[in-house]
Structures are given as structure tokens and as C-alpha cells.
Scaffold this active site. Structure first.
Site, mmCIF file in Angstrom:
data_model
loop_
_atom_site.group_PDB
_atom_site.id
_atom_site.type_symbol
_atom_site.label_atom_id
_atom_site.label_comp_id
_atom_site.label_asym_id
_atom_site.label_seq_id
_atom_site.Cartn_x
_atom_site.Cartn_y
_atom_site.Cartn_z
ATOM 1 N N GLY A 171 15.367 -24.393 -9.837
ATOM 2 C CA GLY A 171 16.692 -23.581 -9.838
ATOM 3 C C GLY A 171 17.747 -24.264 -10.203
ATOM 4 O O GLY A 171 17.706 -25.116 -11.100
ATOM 5 N N CYS A 172 19.112 -23.616 -9.819
ATOM 6 C CA CYS A 172 20.321 -24.235 -10.160
ATOM 7 C C CYS A 172 19.940 -26.094 -10.022
ATOM 8 O O CYS A 172 20.044 -26.289 -8.725
ATOM 9 C CB CYS A 172 21.279 -23.604 -9.256
ATOM 10 S SG CYS A 172 23.013 -24.517 -9.626
#
Length: 176
Positions: free
Chosen positions: A11-12
Site C-alpha cells: 500500500g502507501c
């Protein structure tokens, strides 16, 4: 010293650097992009979810101090491995999880680790994290490197507001 590479998409990438940064034997954690079909992508391009790239981190580590298996265990504790659509607040292919392997041994260990997590019963949905041979890794722009140190207030609000920190605490029952 035996330097090695590990590459993870969780993800981020802002939220993936800090957990690895604190371990002895980890020499560097770089935010970047990998898995896509264009060279030298920008953050803006990757965020369109049209490049095939995922936000990822690349770790340079000393495998005589910290093993790849230990890095895999840290990785699993940062993500929701059952979410095929991204991670927490961030949606789309650029935020999907993956383990990018740099050798047949890493491939074997990643597959074993994924299977063990699947069989653990911790999750009631299938583990969907991809395991993919590593290819070119493009470092992200300087503003994204070690974001948690450069912008701690924003980073902390994001990590909490995205739901990641709550998920980790509820899933693992401790700070991870």
C-alpha cells in the site's frame, strides 16, 4: 557482511518504511515504484493506476544480521493481506500488496510464509498478496523518502486516519 535486497508492496509506501527502518541489519529502506510498464514513473503517473506499477519499498539488508524470513514476518504485520483492491484508505492497483522476489530462495520462502499465514487461521478470507519475481525498481521522488521523519505530523495523522494502525492493533494485538 552479506548485503541483500528485499522488495515489498504494502500500500502507501510512506507507511512501509518506518517499520523496517528500526531493525538492526537493515541498511536502507527506499520508497519507489515497481512492477509496471513505463520507465522512470512519477508519483502522479503511478497514482493514476494505469502504469502497472505499485508503490513499494526496497530494503538493503545484511542477511547475516536479519534474515529474509524475519523481513517477511515484519511485512505481513503491516498489511491486510486479504484485500485485493488496495490497502486501507488507498485503493487501486498501485496500492495492492506484493512480495517481489530476487532469487529462487526468496520465492520459496515467500511462498512458505504466505501458506503459513493462510493456514494460521488469523484471517477468514484468502491471502491475496502476490508473489512476483522482482524487476526494475524506480526510487520515488525525494519528498517521499523517509516521509515519517520529514513530515511526522502528517504521517501520523495519515497512518491513523487510513485505518492501518487500528487494523494492525486489532489483528496482531500489539504495536507492529
Amino acid at each position: 557482511m552479506a548485503k541483500a535486497l528485499a522488495t515489498f508492496a504494502g500500500g502507501c509506501f510512506w507507511c512501509m518504511v518506518k517499520p523496517f527502518d528500526r531493525y538492526e541489519g537493515v541498511h536502507s529502506v527506499i520508497s519507489g515504484y515497481t512492477g509496471g510498464n513505463i520507465a522512470n514513473p512519477t508519483y502522479e503517473q503511478v497514482c493514476t493506476n494505469t502504469t502497472g506499477h505499485r508503490e513499494a519499498i526496497q530494503i538493503t539488508y545484511d542477511d547475516e544480521i536479519i534474515s529474509y524470513g524475519e523481513l517477511l514476518n515484519i511485512f505481513w504485520r503491516q498489511i491486510d493481506p486479504t484485500d485485493p483492491g488496495g490497502q486501507f484508505y488507498d485503493r487501486g492497483e498501485s496500492y495492492q500488496t506484493a512480495i517481489y522476489t530476487h532469487s529462487p530462495e526468496q520465492q520459496r520462502l515467500a511462498e512458505q510464509s504466505k501458506q503459513a499465514l493462510e493456514e494460521s487461521g488469523r484471517f477468514d478470507k484468502p491471502i491475496v498478496t502476490d508473489i512476483i519475481p522482482a524487476n526494475t525498481f524506480y526510487p520515488a521522488e525525494e519528498g517521499h523518502q523517509h516521509y515519517y521523519l520529514k513530515n511526522p505530523g502528517h504521517y501520523n495523522r495519515y497512518a491513523v486516519g487510513s485505518g492501518r494502525e487500528r487494523f494492525k492493533l486489532e489483528t496482531w494485538g500489539e504495536e507492529t
